[in-house]
Design a protein around this motif. Structure first.
Motif, PDB file in Angstrom:
ATOM      1  N   ALA A  80      34.026  -3.844  55.921  1.00 11.01           N
ATOM      2  CA  ALA A  80      33.292  -2.761  55.404  1.00 11.01           C
ATOM      3  C   ALA A  80      34.157  -2.367  54.088  1.00 11.01           C
ATOM      4  N   ARG A  81      33.470  -1.896  53.225  1.00 10.52           N
ATOM      5  CA  ARG A  81      34.208  -1.485  51.737  1.00 10.52           C
ATOM      6  C   ARG A  81      34.506   0.179  51.880  1.00 10.52           C
ATOM      7  N   ARG A  82      33.795   0.620  52.992  1.00 11.55           N
ATOM      8  CA  ARG A  82      33.863   2.233  53.262  1.00 11.55           C
ATOM      9  C   ARG A  82      34.859   2.563  54.247  1.00 11.55           C
ATOM     10  N   PRO A  83      35.097   3.718  54.816  1.00 10.45           N
ATOM     11  CA  PRO A  83      35.897   4.086  55.900  1.00 10.45           C
ATOM     12  C   PRO A  83      35.285   3.833  57.063  1.00 10.45           C
ATOM     13  N   VAL A  84      35.464   3.214  57.977  1.00 12.22           N
ATOM     14  CA  VAL A  84      34.896   3.188  59.707  1.00 12.22           C
ATOM     15  C   VAL A  84      35.676   3.850  60.618  1.00 12.22           C
ATOM     16  N   VAL A  85      35.056   4.817  61.388  1.00 12.71           N
ATOM     17  CA  VAL A  85      35.814   5.532  62.291  1.00 12.71           C
ATOM     18  C   VAL A  85      35.508   4.874  63.657  1.00 12.71           C
ATOM     19  N   LEU A  86      36.353   4.725  64.669  1.00 10.42           N
ATOM     20  CA  LEU A  86      36.005   4.118  66.127  1.00 10.42           C
ATOM     21  C   LEU A  86      36.397   5.549  66.875  1.00 10.42           C
ATOM     22  N   VAL A  87      35.428   5.761  67.778  1.00 16.39           N
ATOM     23  CA  VAL A  87      35.364   6.844  68.726  1.00 16.39           C
ATOM     24  C   VAL A  87      35.256   6.488  69.911  1.00 16.39           C
ATOM     25  N   ARG A  88      36.112   6.765  71.150  1.00 11.74           N
ATOM     26  CA  ARG A  88      36.190   6.738  72.503  1.00 11.74           C
ATOM     27  C   ARG A  88      35.196   7.709  73.410  1.00 11.74           C
ATOM     28  N   SER A  89      34.924   7.750  74.287  1.00  9.77           N
ATOM     29  CA  SER A  89      33.811   8.661  74.937  1.00  9.77           C
ATOM     30  C   SER A  89      34.468   9.893  75.455  1.00  9.77           C
ATOM     31  N   GLY A  90      35.777   9.607  75.695  1.00  9.80           N
ATOM     32  CA  GLY A  90      36.633  10.833  76.058  1.00  9.80           C
ATOM     33  C   GLY A  90      37.404  11.769  74.768  1.00  9.80           C
ATOM     34  N   SER A  91      37.069  11.134  73.448  1.00 11.40           N
ATOM     35  CA  SER A  91      37.811  11.688  72.455  1.00 11.40           C
ATOM     36  C   SER A  91      36.911  12.637  71.530  1.00 11.40           C
ATOM     37  N   ALA A  92      35.678  12.583  71.863  1.00 14.01           N
ATOM     38  CA  ALA A  92      34.950  13.659  71.111  1.00 14.01           C
ATOM     39  C   ALA A  92      35.358  14.994  70.944  1.00 14.01           C
ATOM     40  N   SER A  93      35.341  15.391  69.451  1.00 16.92           N
ATOM     41  CA  SER A  93      36.129  16.845  69.202  1.00 16.92           C
ATOM     42  C   SER A  93      35.397  17.822  70.043  1.00 16.92           C
ATOM     43  N   SER A  94      36.162  18.976  70.243  1.00 13.92           N
ATOM     44  CA  SER A  94      35.339  19.993  70.708  1.00 13.92           C
ATOM     45  C   SER A  94      34.301  20.611  69.701  1.00 13.92           C
ATOM     46  N   GLY A  95      34.130  20.280  68.532  1.00 16.77           N
ATOM     47  CA  GLY A  95      33.270  20.806  67.816  1.00 16.77           C
ATOM     48  C   GLY A  95      31.879  19.802  67.671  1.00 16.77           C
ATOM     49  N   ALA A  96      32.281  18.749  68.552  1.00 16.58           N
ATOM     50  CA  ALA A  96      30.847  17.866  68.738  1.00 16.58           C
ATOM     51  C   ALA A  96      30.076  18.173  69.804  1.00 16.58           C
ATOM     52  N   GLY A  97      30.130  19.181  70.334  1.00 22.39           N
ATOM     53  CA  GLY A  97      29.373  19.469  71.417  1.00 22.39           C
ATOM     54  C   GLY A  97      29.880  19.370  72.791  1.00 22.39           C
ATOM     55  N   SER A  98      29.170  19.632  73.737  1.00 23.18           N
ATOM     56  CA  SER A  98      29.567  19.283  75.398  1.00 23.18           C
ATOM     57  C   SER A  98      29.155  18.203  76.070  1.00 23.18           C
TER      58      SER A  98
END
Length: 295
Positions: free
Chosen positions: A128-146
Motif C-alpha cells: 500500500a502507498r498509504r498508511p495501514v493500521v492493524l488493530v487487535r480485538s482487545g486494543s480498540a480505544s476507549s473512544g471507539a465504543g464499548s
C-alpha cells in the motif's frame, strides 16, 4: 476522490474492533468512513453457486449492521459500504491506495484472521502507498465504543519508532498529526547499537559508549526539532535507547494507544517487503500498529 478512511471487514471480533477504531479516526479527520468486504472471485467449482450467493447476502448484512452501529456511536459520520469481488490482496491494496488511512483487523500475537490470513495482510501492508493500521480485538480505544471488540485495557499515548540515519518525513507527519488530533503525548524512540567496528571497546570503555549515546540523542533531537515547531501543542518526549529496535518498540507498545513504524517504499522481486522491525511489531505489539510507507 473524496478523502476517506477505509476498513476491511469480515465476521471476526478483530474486524469489528478495526471498524470502531477506523470510525474514530474518520471522525477525527472529519472525513467519511468506507467499509469494504472482498468476496474472493471467481468462485471455484467446489463452491456451489447457491452457497456463494448466501455468503454475499451474509456479508452484505454484516456491512449494514456494522454501518448502523457506527452511525449510532457517531451520529453525523458519513458511512458507506462496498462488496468487492476479486483477489483480496489486490482489491484491498487498491482500496488502501485511495484512502487516507486503511484499518484492518489483526488477531492475537503472530496471526491474522478471515481474509487477512498471512500473505494477504502482509501484501496490503507491504504494497500500500498509504498508511495501514492493524488493530487487535482487545486494543480498540476507549473512544471507539464499548462491547466485546473493545474489551481489555487500552493504552494511551503514541509511540513512534524512527531511524535517524534515514529521512522519514511522512512517518513523522503521520505520528505528529495523530498526536495533535487525539491530544496525546508522542514518544519518539530511536534504537542504536555500537558499530561492529568498535568491537569490545564500546563495552569496556564507558567513555566511548556515552559518546555514541550522546551522538544518537543529538541526532534524534535534530530530526524532531522542525516537527516540534510545526506542532507546538503536541507533547513530545525523545528517547535514544541501546539495543534492537524491534524489542524496544514492542516493549514501549505495551502501554501505548498506537505504535507507528515506517516501511521503505521499494519494489522487491519476491513480492511485498517489510523490514524486520515492522514485521516484528506487527506480530508482537499488543497496541494498534500503523505502518507508514516512505521513500
Amino acid at each position: 476522490m473524496t478523502p476517506h478512511v477505509t476498513v476491511g471487514m469480515d465476521e471476526s471480533p478483530e474486524s469489528l474492533a478495526a471498524a470502531l477504531w477506523a470510525a474514530e479516526e474518520a471522525s477525527l479527520l472529519d472525513i467519511p468512513l468506507h467499509l469494504i468486504h472482498v468476496e474472493e472471485w471467481p468462485v471455484t467449482a467446489e463452491v456451489p453457486v447457491l452457497s456463494a450467493e448466501s455468503l454475499v447476502e451474509r456479508y452484505e448484512t454484516l456491512l449494514r449492521a456494522t454501518a448502523d452501529r457506527v452511525r449510532d456511536d457517531r451520529p453525523g459520520l458519513d458511512v458507506t459500504t462496498e462488496m468487492a469481488r476479486g483477489r483480496a490482496p489486490a482489491e484491498l491494496t487498491a482500496a488502501a491506495n485511495e484512502a487516507e488511512v486503511t484499518v484492518l483487523g489483526s488477531r492475537g500475537l503472530g496471526g491474522v484472521v478471515g481474509f487477512l490470513i498471512g500473505s494477504v495482510s502482509l501484501a496490503v501492508v507491504g504494497r500500500a502507498r498509504r498508511p495501514v493500521v492493524l488493530v487487535r480485538s482487545g486494543s480498540a480505544s476507549s473512544g471507539a465504543g464499548s462491547g466485546d471488540a473493545g474489551s481489555g485495557d487500552a493504552g494511551s499515548g503514541i509511540v513512534l519508532g524512527v531511524d535517524i540515519e534515514q529521512p522519514c518525513d511522512p512517518l513523522l507527519a503521520f505520528a505528529f498529526g495523530e498526536a495533535a488530533r487525539r491530544d496525546e503525548e508522542l514518544r519518539i524512540v530511536h534504537s542504536w547499537s555500537p558499530s561492529p567496528a568498535y568491537g569490545y571497546t564500546a563495552i569496556l570503555d564507558p567513555g566511548v559508549g556515552s559518546g555514541l549515546g550522546r551522538k544518537a540523542t543529538e541526532g534524534l533531537a535534530e530530526m524532531v526539532r522542525p516537527w516540534r515547531s510545526k506542532f507546538p501543542a503536541v507533547r513530545v518526549t525523545e528517547q535514544a535507547v541501546v539495543g534492537p529496535a524491534a524489542a524496544a518498540l514492542v516493549d514501549a507498545s505495551r502501554s501505548a494507544g498506537l505504535l507507528v513504524v515506517g516501511r521503505r517504499s521499494r519494489r522487491s522481486p519476491v513480492g511485498p517487503h517489510l523490514g524486520h522491525v515492522a514485521h516484528a511489531v506487527i506480530h508482537h505489539s499488543p497496541a494498534p500498529v500503523a505502518v507508514v510507507p516512505f521513500e
